[in-house]
Write an enzyme that holds these catalytic residues in place. Sequence first.
Site, PDB file in Angstrom:
ATOM      1  N   HIS A 239      32.201  35.794  64.597  1.00 55.36           N
ATOM      2  CA  HIS A 239      33.001  34.453  64.789  1.00 55.36           C
ATOM      3  C   HIS A 239      34.205  34.487  64.818  1.00 55.36           C
ATOM      4  CE1 HIS A 239      34.088  34.070  60.614  1.00 55.36           C
ATOM      5  NE2 HIS A 239      32.993  34.683  60.201  1.00 55.36           N
ATOM      6  N   CYS A 256      31.102  39.725  57.901  1.00 56.34           N
ATOM      7  CA  CYS A 256      31.010  39.297  59.061  1.00 56.34           C
ATOM      8  C   CYS A 256      31.828  40.024  59.860  1.00 56.34           C
ATOM      9  CB  CYS A 256      31.232  37.760  59.595  1.00 56.34           C
ATOM     10  SG  CYS A 256      29.966  36.656  58.720  1.00 56.34           S
TER      11      CYS A 256
END
Length: 384
Positions: A239, A256
Amino acid sequence: MTECKRPEPFRKPRPIWGAMLLCLSAMATSVSAEDGALQAEHSLLSGLGAVKTASFDQAVSQAQTLAKDMPEYKLAQLVKAELYAIRAGKADWIQQQRQRNQREAESLLSEAKVRWQQQENDGVNQDATWDALLAQYVLKTSDEPYLVIVDSEAHRLFLYRKNENGYQEVVNYYVSLGEKGTGKQVRGDLKTPIGIYKIEKELPDSKLPELYGVAALTLNYPNSWDKQKGRTGSGIWLHGTPRNTFSRAPLASRGCVVLNNPAMESLVFKYRLLPSTPVIIAQNIQRNFIERNDEDKQQVLSQINQWLRSQNDYRVDWGHVSVYAYPGEEGVYYVSFPIDEGRKLVEQYWQRQNEGRWQLVFETEQESKNAPSVSQNLALSGNP
């Protein structure tokens, strides 16, 4: 909710200016004229290049322009401020500001260090590096139009595109990973997993909190191998960043893989990565990779091919089979292929045994939406 969080910069203070010069020199090897995601770095590099050639006024002018155009680019703001201070002869002010803003300054330094190390590791022949990176993990592929490999040591995401000759590297981006590094084992350990994953879906800007930037691509962590190993957690994504932050420190997420927003936009809108795109997250990638494992690769490919041809349960086109070396697992290979006219995907894990032969140790069948339906531990059942 994903396992990502707001940046937590490093805390140990160190000088910055020299490291930034090295960092920005390193960026020159990554810039593509057609890739807007890297143009900000290219502009900053040009400004500091002017410093190195004693064109100080030009450097200040370029820093002013970039800082004005990109107020969220904190590294550019720091460069502009320190250039002003140097021109005014206020070196003491620079040291005072570094100490006063220690955490943020250390965050910028850590990114500079990572970028410089990447440049040194790549050396003068990046094509050879990219080819070696691909060869280290990819034995054969099916019809995937793109492959993604994340080099967790270098903090780079490499995107490969399929062509008539195989796969070719088309772009690479700096990434931030888990605050505690890699090797995720349990929920909340702040680590990025090592393994082979698939993109599951795209989350658009309109459905995301500001923390995650312009878009996200979710990954299927924990995958079937992770579950077999008892690993827990969820919400591992690729992301972007908040709009007031151009880039983050190398270790700043809850697990992430984080890119800056222009890079994330390129993955989603320019390259249009589809669900099921393989994402290999690896560590300790061998920079000077030698094809010393060719014999092992040929043996495992031959045995997998023979096993598939002998199975009455599967009627598999070898051209639709993908085989990857599994990162972080010595002697483990990941195999996948479609069955039932593409309605299901079979995933297998083959492992080298002590006597040197290859054994299928775990298999799972998944529906087209990656929902596991059947799993069995073949090592325990004694099947070859």
